[in-house]
Design an enzyme around this catalytic site. Structure first.
Site, PDB file in Angstrom:
ATOM      1  N   SER A  89     -41.463  -7.988 -18.993  1.00  0.00           N
ATOM      2  CA  SER A  89     -40.186  -8.556 -19.456  1.00  0.00           C
ATOM      3  C   SER A  89     -39.345  -9.049 -18.296  1.00  0.00           C
ATOM      4  CB  SER A  89     -39.363  -7.484 -20.185  1.00  0.00           C
ATOM      5  OG  SER A  89     -39.968  -7.137 -21.390  1.00  0.00           O
ATOM      6  N   HIS A 146     -40.600 -13.173 -22.789  1.00  0.00           N
ATOM      7  CA  HIS A 146     -42.046 -13.356 -22.628  1.00  0.00           C
ATOM      8  C   HIS A 146     -42.419 -14.759 -23.102  1.00  0.00           C
ATOM      9  CE1 HIS A 146     -43.308  -9.167 -21.764  1.00  0.00           C
ATOM     10  NE2 HIS A 146     -42.202  -8.869 -22.407  1.00  0.00           N
ATOM     11  N   HIS A 201     -47.218  -6.719 -27.434  1.00  0.00           N
ATOM     12  CA  HIS A 201     -47.014  -5.276 -27.436  1.00  0.00           C
ATOM     13  C   HIS A 201     -47.521  -4.684 -28.738  1.00  0.00           C
ATOM     14  CE1 HIS A 201     -43.896  -7.189 -24.984  1.00  0.00           C
ATOM     15  NE2 HIS A 201     -43.869  -6.094 -24.244  1.00  0.00           N
ATOM     16  N   TYR A 206     -45.952  -2.726 -30.566  1.00  0.00           N
ATOM     17  CA  TYR A 206     -44.883  -2.654 -31.576  1.00  0.00           C
ATOM     18  C   TYR A 206     -44.685  -3.950 -32.351  1.00  0.00           C
ATOM     19  CZ  TYR A 206     -41.916  -4.857 -27.966  1.00  0.00           C
ATOM     20  OH  TYR A 206     -41.405  -5.698 -27.009  1.00  0.00           O
ATOM     21  N   GLU A 207     -45.307  -5.060 -31.878  1.00  0.00           N
ATOM     22  CA  GLU A 207     -45.093  -6.314 -32.599  1.00  0.00           C
ATOM     23  C   GLU A 207     -45.811  -6.320 -33.947  1.00  0.00           C
ATOM     24  OE1 GLU A 207     -45.251  -9.885 -29.947  1.00  0.00           O
ATOM     25  OE2 GLU A 207     -45.361  -8.352 -28.381  1.00  0.00           O
ATOM     26  N   ALA A 254     -41.166  -3.677 -17.299  1.00  0.00           N
ATOM     27  CA  ALA A 254     -39.823  -3.142 -17.144  1.00  0.00           C
ATOM     28  C   ALA A 254     -39.852  -1.754 -17.763  1.00  0.00           C
ATOM     29  CB  ALA A 254     -38.815  -4.034 -17.855  1.00  0.00           C
ATOM     30  N   MET A 285     -42.931   0.507 -23.033  1.00  0.00           N
ATOM     31  CA  MET A 285     -43.584   0.170 -24.297  1.00  0.00           C
ATOM     32  C   MET A 285     -44.841  -0.684 -24.113  1.00  0.00           C
ATOM     33  SD  MET A 285     -40.120  -0.794 -26.394  1.00  0.00           S
ATOM     34  CE  MET A 285     -38.593   0.146 -26.163  1.00  0.00           C
ATOM     35  N   SER A 286     -45.428  -0.649 -22.927  1.00  0.00           N
ATOM     36  CA  SER A 286     -46.574  -1.547 -22.689  1.00  0.00           C
ATOM     37  C   SER A 286     -47.549  -0.925 -21.696  1.00  0.00           C
ATOM     38  CB  SER A 286     -46.074  -2.890 -22.149  1.00  0.00           C
ATOM     39  OG  SER A 286     -45.517  -2.718 -20.859  1.00  0.00           O
ATOM     40  N   ASN A 344     -33.329   0.759 -16.078  1.00  0.00           N
ATOM     41  CA  ASN A 344     -32.298   1.681 -16.582  1.00  0.00           C
ATOM     42  C   ASN A 344     -32.760   3.119 -16.395  1.00  0.00           C
ATOM     43  OD1 ASN A 344     -34.145   0.629 -18.939  1.00  0.00           O
ATOM     44  ND2 ASN A 344     -33.536   2.703 -19.522  1.00  0.00           N
ATOM     45  N   HIS A 355     -32.245  -4.418 -25.109  1.00  0.00           N
ATOM     46  CA  HIS A 355     -33.211  -5.351 -24.520  1.00  0.00           C
ATOM     47  C   HIS A 355     -32.500  -6.353 -23.601  1.00  0.00           C
ATOM     48  CE1 HIS A 355     -37.053  -7.272 -24.056  1.00  0.00           C
ATOM     49  NE2 HIS A 355     -36.670  -8.403 -24.606  1.00  0.00           N
TER      50      HIS A 355
HETATM   51  N1  HPA Z   1     -37.668   2.850 -22.571  1.00  0.00           N
HETATM   52  C1  HPA Z   1     -38.711   2.124 -22.989  1.00  0.00           C
HETATM   53  N2  HPA Z   1     -38.976   0.896 -22.550  1.00  0.00           N
HETATM   54  C2  HPA Z   1     -38.149   0.385 -21.641  1.00  0.00           C
HETATM   55  C3  HPA Z   1     -37.047   1.081 -21.154  1.00  0.00           C
HETATM   56  C4  HPA Z   1     -36.789   2.392 -21.641  1.00  0.00           C
HETATM   57  O1  HPA Z   1     -35.828   3.084 -21.260  1.00  0.00           O
HETATM   58  N3  HPA Z   1     -36.431   0.260 -20.260  1.00  0.00           N
HETATM   59  C5  HPA Z   1     -37.167  -0.882 -20.202  1.00  0.00           C
HETATM   60  N4  HPA Z   1     -38.199  -0.820 -21.045  1.00  0.00           N
END
Ligand code: HPA
Length: 260
Positions: A24, A55, A77, A79-80, A107, A198-199, A222, A234
């Site tokens: 991302s 993306h 991903h 989750y899609e 990310a 998530m990837s 983060n 996001h």
């Molecule tokens: N959790 C899951 N996926 C992420 C995060 C997170 O805190 N930050 C960026 N992608």
């Protein structure tokens, strides 16, 4: 026609040395590729349509740091569509184009307060916290892939030699798309997670299945749920990835030189 055939028809037969999957907000690396030939995923059989902002959904073939590279700008991903095999065709295609290795980027949120937004983390190992596996449905004994050193120690050493500030840690895969709860983050931290996202994990498993060496880098956007003050979004992921992108790009370019 396989996707690899389609790529060769458009971009030539020069073997690829390194594949790079861009997470991302990290698509900017594509601009550094010389003599780039860009092919939309839609033109490549089996490639996913990425519907996630940040993306792009294109494969870029060209030269980076003197090495022949294939950049996957945009990933699909789990989750899609609930499909852990979403990146099977792109990863298989890298192997068919003769890539020796793949650099996976993402990310991620950090469970370590001292590794905050803007930090880069070399992935040393992973936890499939989601319990999913992209090889479910494969047949034959090759599916029993050894994951003992899934993240290649020699490639990780190269990353650290390039960027001495690089952290190193364990990446835990949550399915998303909702962010984790603070309790899930506490649980993952107890289990040994340094970063969450998530990837990447399904791609690492697929890459090992197809015989590619794997290097992984998380761009920390983060502190994970419950550790920072602000709600997660996001938009924040993309903005922070954008800020760290230049450092990631410099690292990736120097890393590519090792494949020239
Ligand atoms: N959790 C899951 N996926 C992420 C995060 C997170 O805190 N930050 C960026 N992608």
């Amino acid at each position: 026609m396989t996707a690899a055939d389609a790529v060769r028809a458009r971009a030539g037969h020069e073997p690829v040395a390194l594949g790079i999957v861009l997470g991302s907000g990290l698509g900017g690396l594509t601009a550094h590729v010389e003599e780039a030939v860009e092919i939309p995923y839609a033109d490549l059989p089996g490639f996913p349509a990425s519907g996630v902002s940040g993306h792009r959904g294109a494969l870029a073939l060209g030269w980076l740091g003197g090495a022949r590279v294939a950049l996957l700008a945009g990933r699909a991903h789990y989750y899609e569509h609930g499909d852990a095999r979403a990146m099977r065709a792109p990863i298989e295609t890298l192997a068919r184009l003769d890539a020796e290795a793949v650099l996976l980027s993402n990310a991620a949120g950090s469970t370590r307060p001292a590794m905050g937004p803007g930090a880069l983390m070399a992935i040393a190992d992973h936890i499939s916290f989601s319990g999913l596996n992209p090889l479910i449905g494969e047949v034959g004994d090759r599916r029993f892939v050894d994951m003992g050193e899934a993240y290649d120690p020699a490639l990780r050493a190269r990353l650290k030699a390039i960027d001495p500030d690089l952290h190193e840690g364990v990446y835990a895969w949550f399915s998303g798309p909702s962010f984790e709860t603070p309790a899930e983050i506490r649980a993952a931290t107890v289990l040994g997670a340094d970063a969450v996202g998530m990837s990447t994990v399904p791609e690492t498993i697929l890459a090992r299945y197809f015989g590619l060496r794997v290097a992984g880098v998380s761009v920390i956007t983060n502190l994970a749920a419950g550790l920072g003050a602000a709600p997660l979004s996001h938009a924040q992921t993309k903005a922070e990835a954008d800020r760290a992108a230049a450092r990631f790009e410099a690292l990736a370019m120097r890393f590519a030189e090792g494949f020239a």
